[in-house]
Design a protein around this motif. Structure first.
Motif, PDB file in Angstrom:
ATOM      1  N   ILE A 252      45.804 -14.901  10.568  1.00 32.71           N
ATOM      2  CA  ILE A 252      45.668 -13.596  11.643  1.00 32.71           C
ATOM      3  C   ILE A 252      45.575 -12.773  10.937  1.00 32.71           C
ATOM      4  N   VAL A 253      45.071 -11.450  10.758  1.00 31.12           N
ATOM      5  CA  VAL A 253      44.401 -10.416  10.087  1.00 31.12           C
ATOM      6  C   VAL A 253      44.994  -8.894  10.098  1.00 31.12           C
ATOM      7  N   VAL A 254      46.256  -8.837   9.705  1.00 35.74           N
ATOM      8  CA  VAL A 254      47.419  -7.900   9.795  1.00 35.74           C
ATOM      9  C   VAL A 254      46.510  -6.348   8.662  1.00 35.74           C
ATOM     10  N   ALA A 255      46.107  -6.072   9.542  1.00 34.48           N
ATOM     11  CA  ALA A 255      45.957  -3.829   9.069  1.00 34.48           C
ATOM     12  C   ALA A 255      46.357  -2.612  10.155  1.00 34.48           C
ATOM     13  N   PRO A 256      46.339  -1.573   8.774  1.00 38.85           N
ATOM     14  CA  PRO A 256      47.297  -0.534  10.332  1.00 38.85           C
ATOM     15  C   PRO A 256      45.604  -0.166  11.605  1.00 38.85           C
ATOM     16  N   ALA A 257      46.649   0.162  12.397  1.00 37.06           N
ATOM     17  CA  ALA A 257      45.448   0.289  13.538  1.00 37.06           C
ATOM     18  C   ALA A 257      45.016   1.414  13.677  1.00 37.06           C
ATOM     19  N   CYS A 266      37.163  -7.165  13.390  1.00 36.21           N
ATOM     20  CA  CYS A 266      38.207  -8.675  13.996  1.00 36.21           C
ATOM     21  C   CYS A 266      37.497  -8.796  15.750  1.00 36.21           C
ATOM     22  N   LYS A 267      37.411  -7.709  15.793  1.00 37.93           N
ATOM     23  CA  LYS A 267      36.799  -7.765  17.709  1.00 37.93           C
ATOM     24  C   LYS A 267      35.670  -8.258  17.673  1.00 37.93           C
ATOM     25  N   ARG A 268      34.909  -7.979  16.535  1.00 38.96           N
ATOM     26  CA  ARG A 268      33.674  -8.691  16.649  1.00 38.96           C
ATOM     27  C   ARG A 268      33.353 -10.615  16.420  1.00 38.96           C
ATOM     28  N   TYR A 269      34.405 -10.893  15.512  1.00 43.47           N
ATOM     29  CA  TYR A 269      34.323 -11.785  14.846  1.00 43.47           C
ATOM     30  C   TYR A 269      34.873 -12.788  16.104  1.00 43.47           C
ATOM     31  N   GLN A 270      36.052 -12.647  16.437  1.00 47.00           N
ATOM     32  CA  GLN A 270      36.657 -12.954  17.792  1.00 47.00           C
ATOM     33  C   GLN A 270      35.704 -13.101  18.753  1.00 47.00           C
ATOM     34  N   SER A 271      34.505 -12.416  19.565  1.00 47.86           N
ATOM     35  CA  SER A 271      33.503 -12.908  19.707  1.00 47.86           C
ATOM     36  C   SER A 271      31.788 -14.003  19.881  1.00 47.86           C
ATOM     37  N   LEU A 272      32.801 -14.121  18.231  1.00 48.14           N
ATOM     38  CA  LEU A 272      31.643 -15.379  18.192  1.00 48.14           C
ATOM     39  C   LEU A 272      32.278 -16.782  18.147  1.00 48.14           C
ATOM     40  N   LEU A 273      33.810 -17.078  18.692  1.00 51.23           N
ATOM     41  CA  LEU A 273      34.510 -17.396  17.788  1.00 51.23           C
ATOM     42  C   LEU A 273      33.942 -18.672  19.522  1.00 51.23           C
ATOM     43  N   GLY A 274      34.052 -20.028  19.873  1.00 45.81           N
ATOM     44  CA  GLY A 274      34.012 -20.836  20.777  1.00 45.81           C
ATOM     45  C   GLY A 274      35.047 -21.666  22.151  1.00 45.81           C
ATOM     46  N   ASP A 275      34.766 -22.623  22.079  1.00 44.61           N
ATOM     47  CA  ASP A 275      35.510 -23.711  23.361  1.00 44.61           C
ATOM     48  C   ASP A 275      35.788 -24.609  22.442  1.00 44.61           C
ATOM     49  N   PRO A 276      37.576 -24.008  21.286  1.00 38.91           N
ATOM     50  CA  PRO A 276      37.798 -24.722  21.100  1.00 38.91           C
ATOM     51  C   PRO A 276      38.065 -25.928  21.336  1.00 38.91           C
ATOM     52  N   LYS A 277      37.855 -27.147  20.423  1.00 36.04           N
ATOM     53  CA  LYS A 277      38.888 -28.340  20.628  1.00 36.04           C
ATOM     54  C   LYS A 277      40.260 -28.581  20.903  1.00 36.04           C
ATOM     55  N   PRO A 278      40.590 -29.027  20.859  1.00 34.72           N
ATOM     56  CA  PRO A 278      42.867 -29.420  20.105  1.00 34.72           C
ATOM     57  C   PRO A 278      42.671 -28.866  19.262  1.00 34.72           C
ATOM     58  N   LYS A 279      43.666 -28.832  18.877  1.00 29.30           N
ATOM     59  CA  LYS A 279      44.366 -28.380  16.867  1.00 29.30           C
ATOM     60  C   LYS A 279      43.502 -27.579  17.016  1.00 29.30           C
ATOM     61  N   HIS A 285      44.193 -10.798  15.324  1.00 30.19           N
ATOM     62  CA  HIS A 285      44.418  -9.398  14.257  1.00 30.19           C
ATOM     63  C   HIS A 285      45.913  -9.073  14.946  1.00 30.19           C
ATOM     64  N   VAL A 286      46.520  -8.643  14.064  1.00 31.27           N
ATOM     65  CA  VAL A 286      48.121  -8.066  14.017  1.00 31.27           C
ATOM     66  C   VAL A 286      47.874  -6.707  13.192  1.00 31.27           C
ATOM     67  N   SER A 287      48.548  -5.366  13.917  1.00 27.48           N
ATOM     68  CA  SER A 287      48.600  -3.811  13.206  1.00 27.48           C
ATOM     69  C   SER A 287      49.997  -3.888  11.988  1.00 27.48           C
ATOM     70  N   LEU A 288      49.360  -3.483  11.526  1.00 28.16           N
ATOM     71  CA  LEU A 288      50.451  -3.740  10.639  1.00 28.16           C
ATOM     72  C   LEU A 288      51.807  -2.563  11.183  1.00 28.16           C
ATOM     73  N   GLU A 289      51.688  -2.261  12.189  1.00 27.42           N
ATOM     74  CA  GLU A 289      53.063  -1.570  12.409  1.00 27.42           C
ATOM     75  C   GLU A 289      53.742  -2.562  13.227  1.00 27.42           C
ATOM     76  N   ARG A 290      52.908  -3.519  14.424  1.00 25.19           N
ATOM     77  CA  ARG A 290      53.976  -4.409  14.804  1.00 25.19           C
ATOM     78  C   ARG A 290      54.814  -5.571  13.474  1.00 25.19           C
ATOM     79  N   VAL A 291      54.001  -5.681  13.086  1.00 21.37           N
ATOM     80  CA  VAL A 291      54.060  -6.204  11.616  1.00 21.37           C
ATOM     81  C   VAL A 291      55.908  -5.619  11.229  1.00 21.37           C
ATOM     82  N   ILE A 292      55.465  -4.494  11.220  1.00 23.49           N
ATOM     83  CA  ILE A 292      56.990  -3.524  10.331  1.00 23.49           C
ATOM     84  C   ILE A 292      57.869  -3.204  11.938  1.00 23.49           C
ATOM     85  N   ARG A 293      57.277  -3.857  12.795  1.00 20.48           N
ATOM     86  CA  ARG A 293      58.120  -3.669  14.115  1.00 20.48           C
ATOM     87  C   ARG A 293      58.983  -4.960  14.444  1.00 20.48           C
ATOM     88  N   ALA A 294      58.734  -5.540  13.637  1.00 22.56           N
ATOM     89  CA  ALA A 294      59.075  -7.275  14.300  1.00 22.56           C
ATOM     90  C   ALA A 294      60.804  -6.853  13.196  1.00 22.56           C
TER      91      ALA A 294
END
Length: 326
Positions: A252-257, A266-279, A285-294
Motif C-alpha cells: 500500500i501507498v499511504v499519502a494525504p488525499a 497510484c491510479k496509473r500504476y494500478q492500470s498497468l497491473l495484469g491478471d495476477p496468478k495465485p498468491k 492507495h490508502v489515504s493518510l486520513e483513513r489511516v488516522i481514522r483507523a
C-alpha cells in the motif's frame, strides 16, 4: 481536492512570510503543508530551526525545529515514540536509508511521520491488533511484528537483488490462518519522483513475469518516474511470497488525499497491473486520513485528533490564513 488547493491559494504571501514558510520552490500543496507544520510548531512552543543557504548564510524556516529541540525528540508526538525512533536508528538494518538530521528536525519528514502514525503499533501489541483490524480487517487476525525501513535482504538475489526497502512492514496471520503482511510506502510532502536507480535488477522483470502482477513486464513506464519506485517495492513484496516466507500480502501507498501527484501515480500504476496468478501481492492507495481514522477506531481517538490536526487539517490552515490576513 479543489477545495484544498483553493485553501492553499488563499494563503497570502505576507502570511507565509510572517510564519517563515515562504519558499519559492513550493507548489500550493507543499506551501499548505509547510504552513500547517509551522502552526503546529508555534502551538507546541517549539523553537524554530534554521538552514544553511548555498552562500553559507543562515535562514529561519518555520517547518524546521531547533537543533536542541530535535535532539530532545520534539518532532515526535510522544516521548515513547521518540525513544522508539532512536532505538530503530541505533539498531537499523545494514544499508537502511535513514536521514537522522531530517527525521529529527524537519516537520515534513515522512520518516518522522511514519513513526508518529505507526509507532503505537510497534510499542503496544494490543493496539496493533485493533489498529490493523480497523485498517485492513480482511488481512489480519493477529499482528506478530512491525518493522520500520525494512528489506528482507538488501542486494540479495532471491529477492530483488537491489537495495529497495519498505518504509514499514507489518506481518501476522490472516483470519484464515495464512502468513500475511502489509508493506507500506509513505509519502507526505513528496511526489512519486524517487531517485532513479543507476540500473534496474534483472529480478524485477523476472518476478513480474512469474507472478503476472503487471500486464507487461517490459513496459517502459514501469522503469521510470512516477511508477518505478512503486514497481520496485511491489516486486520486493512479491519476492517474499515467492520465497515462501508468506502466503499472502498487500503493498500500500499511504499519502494525504490532497497529494495529487501520488494519487495520480497510484491510479496509473494500478492500470498497468495484469491478471495476477495465485498468491500475487495486491496494490492499493490508502489515504493518510483513513489511516488516522483507523488509529481512532482502534481506541486512540485523542491521539488521532492530534495527528490529524498536525498533518491533515487543511480547513484549519485555510481559516487561519484568512484570519491572519484580515
Amino acid at each position: 481536492m479543489d477545495d484544498i488547493n483553493n485553501m492553499a491559494e488563499r494563503i497570502p504571501a505576507k502570511v507565509l512570510s510572517d510564519h517563515h514558510v515562504s519558499v519559492t520552490s513550493d507548489d500550493r500543496y507543499r506551501a499548505a503543508l509547510r504552513f500547517m507544520a509551522a502552526l503546529w510548531r508555534e502551538e507546541e512552543k517549539i523553537p524554530m530551526g534554521q538552514f544553511v543557504a548555498r552562500d553559507g548564510s543562515l535562514h529561519k524556516l518555520g517547518s524546521l525545529i531547533s537543533d536542541r529541540a530535535a535532539r530532545s525528540g520534539r518532532n515526535f508526538m510522544t516521548p515513547a515514540i521518540a525513544e522508539l525512533a532512536n532505538t530503530e536508528l541505533t539498531y537499523r538494518q545494514f544499508g537502511a536509508l535513514y536521514d537522522p538530521v531530517r527525521m529529527r528536525g524537519n516537520l515534513l519528514s515522512s520518516q518522522a511521520i511514519c513513526f508518529n502514525v505507526f509507532g503505537l503499533a510497534k510499542i503496544e501489541p494490543e493496539f496493533a491488533q485493533r489498529f490493523m483490524a480497523a485498517l485492513m480487517p480482511s488481512h489480519f487476525a493477529e499482528v506478530t511484528g512491525v518493522y520500520f525501513e525494512f528489506s528482507p535482504g538488501r542486494g540479495v538475489s532471491q529477492y530483488t537483488a537491489d537495495f529497495t526497502a519498505f518504509d514499514l512492514l507489518i506481518i501476522g496471520n490472516s483470519p484464515s490462518g495464512e502468513r500475511t503482511f502489509v508493506a507500506v510506502e509513505l509519502k507526505y510532502a513528496e511526489a512519486a519522483t524517487d531517485r532513479l536507480p543507476r540500473r534496474f535488477s534483472y529480478r524485477h522483470e523476472e518476478i513480474a513475469r512469474e507472478s503476472g502482477v503487471v500486464a507487461d513486464p517490459e513496459n517502459p513506464e514501469l522503469y521510470r518516474n512516477p511508477h518505478q519506485q512503486l514497481f520496485r517495492e511491489h516486486m520486493l513484496a512479491q519476492s517474499m511470497i515467492q520465497q515462501d516466507e508468506f502466503d499472502a500480502g498487500q503493498f500500500i501507498v499511504v499519502a494525504p488525499a490532497a497529494n495529487e501527484p501520488v494519487l495520480a501515480a497510484c491510479k496509473r500504476y494500478q492500470s498497468l497491473l495484469g491478471d495476477p496468478k495465485p498468491k500475487a501481492v495486491g496494490f492499493e492507495h490508502v489515504s493518510l486520513e483513513r489511516v488516522i481514522r483507523a488509529v481512532s477506531e482502534a481506541g486512540e481517538a485523542a491521539y488521532a485528533d492530534r495527528l490529524f490536526r498536525r498533518y491533515c487539517d487543511f480547513e484549519r490552515i485555510g481559516a487561519k490564513a484568512i484570519s491572519a490576513a484580515a
